[in-house]
Design an enzyme around this catalytic site. Sequence first.
Site, PDB file in Angstrom:
ATOM      1  N   PRO A   1     118.793   1.370  19.629  1.00  0.00           N
ATOM      2  CA  PRO A   1     119.475   0.688  20.732  1.00  0.00           C
ATOM      3  C   PRO A   1     120.239   1.664  21.615  1.00  0.00           C
ATOM      4  CG  PRO A   1     119.791  -0.510  18.696  1.00  0.00           C
ATOM      5  CD  PRO A   1     119.123   0.785  18.330  1.00  0.00           C
ATOM      6  N   GLU A   2     120.152   1.459  22.915  1.00  0.00           N
ATOM      7  CA  GLU A   2     120.851   2.313  23.859  1.00  0.00           C
ATOM      8  C   GLU A   2     122.113   1.611  24.339  1.00  0.00           C
ATOM      9  OE1 GLU A   2     118.510   4.237  26.808  1.00  0.00           O
ATOM     10  OE2 GLU A   2     116.757   4.416  25.511  1.00  0.00           O
TER      11      GLU A   2
ATOM     12  N   HIS B   1     118.972  -7.241   3.032  1.00  0.00           N
ATOM     13  CA  HIS B   1     119.345  -6.293   4.081  1.00  0.00           C
ATOM     14  C   HIS B   1     120.671  -6.651   4.746  1.00  0.00           C
ATOM     15  CE1 HIS B   1     115.474  -4.556   3.473  1.00  0.00           C
ATOM     16  NE2 HIS B   1     114.815  -5.549   4.022  1.00  0.00           N
TER      17      HIS B   1
ATOM     18  N   ARG C   1     116.543  -0.506   7.650  1.00  0.00           N
ATOM     19  CA  ARG C   1     116.287   0.926   7.495  1.00  0.00           C
ATOM     20  C   ARG C   1     117.544   1.710   7.094  1.00  0.00           C
ATOM     21  NH1 ARG C   1     112.500   2.153  12.832  1.00  0.00           N
ATOM     22  NH2 ARG C   1     111.190   0.292  12.655  1.00  0.00           N
TER      23      ARG C   1
ATOM     24  N   LYS D   1     121.071  25.863  35.728  1.00  0.00           N
ATOM     25  CA  LYS D   1     120.342  25.486  34.516  1.00  0.00           C
ATOM     26  C   LYS D   1     118.838  25.346  34.784  1.00  0.00           C
ATOM     27  CE  LYS D   1     123.931  25.099  31.783  1.00  0.00           C
ATOM     28  NZ  LYS D   1     124.442  23.778  31.393  1.00  0.00           N
TER      29      LYS D   1
END
Length: 296
Positions: free
Chosen positions: A2-3, A104, A126, A169
């Site tokens: 998830p972001e 879970h 997980r 950069k």
Amino acid sequence: MPELPEVETVRRGLAPSMEGALLAELELRRNDLRFPFPLGFSRLVSGRGITSLSRRAKYLLIDLDDGMTIISHLGMSGSFRIENETAADTPGEFHYPRSKDEKHDHVVFHLKGANGDARVIYNDPRRFGFMDIARRADLASHPSFRDLGPEPTGNELSADYLAERFSGKAQPLKSALLDQKNIAGLGNIYVCEALWRSHLSPLRAAGTLVTEAGKPKEELLLLVVAIREVIADAIAAGGSSLRDHIQTDGSLGYFQHSFSVYDREAEPCRTPGCGGTVARIVQAGRSSFYCASCQS
């Protein structure tokens, strides 16, 4: 994983049930997730009031009335659901299966609030997520936060700031944007989308967006706007909601259906008049999706 928009969606979904409630008990059903739980974790937080929920980058922050903060990271497959006296499960329309297997369910927040008792359950098949605790006043020096750059939604993110970070950069622009020391919480999906919106190639050297005098070029100004807009759109739509992410009410967001470039390999570019095709390349082990015809 998830972001930022997904974590913000979770925060907003949990807030009505958790903010102002008493955390009567924190039930830990195992000793660890990705990392062991803090020593005495349940004892430290049980019986405390929850004053507010906030977010820093991809971390959910649960503030308690004694100045301590529970830090939660969802990892790859972590999710929260809310159960109360009127609902034994969470409502919602599911586009992908999610874990309902109680084996879970690793952490349970037993809450007492003005609207009755509730349970907020953290499920993580997980176990790549984790929880920690720290004093709110010390969060800036916590290992998870001390090296983070500014939020992509805050006023600290500006073209002048990025010009300072990118100047000289040769690093590819995609990699520079994913560097959490430059921008906190910006992930692969939304970097691809922001680069497409600003017509910039993920392969372009970051330093080329900065003048010799160290000032941002017009392209960098447009990129900052694109970052803000793509994150705002994703939050408004409830996050991208990829396979392992669900909102706290059990539903999935729909921003994934309006992705312009992410996961659209070999499909026509959606830039008006472009005529190009979306390509997929791999950069530092991650997929980048872009249109070589209109992103340079």
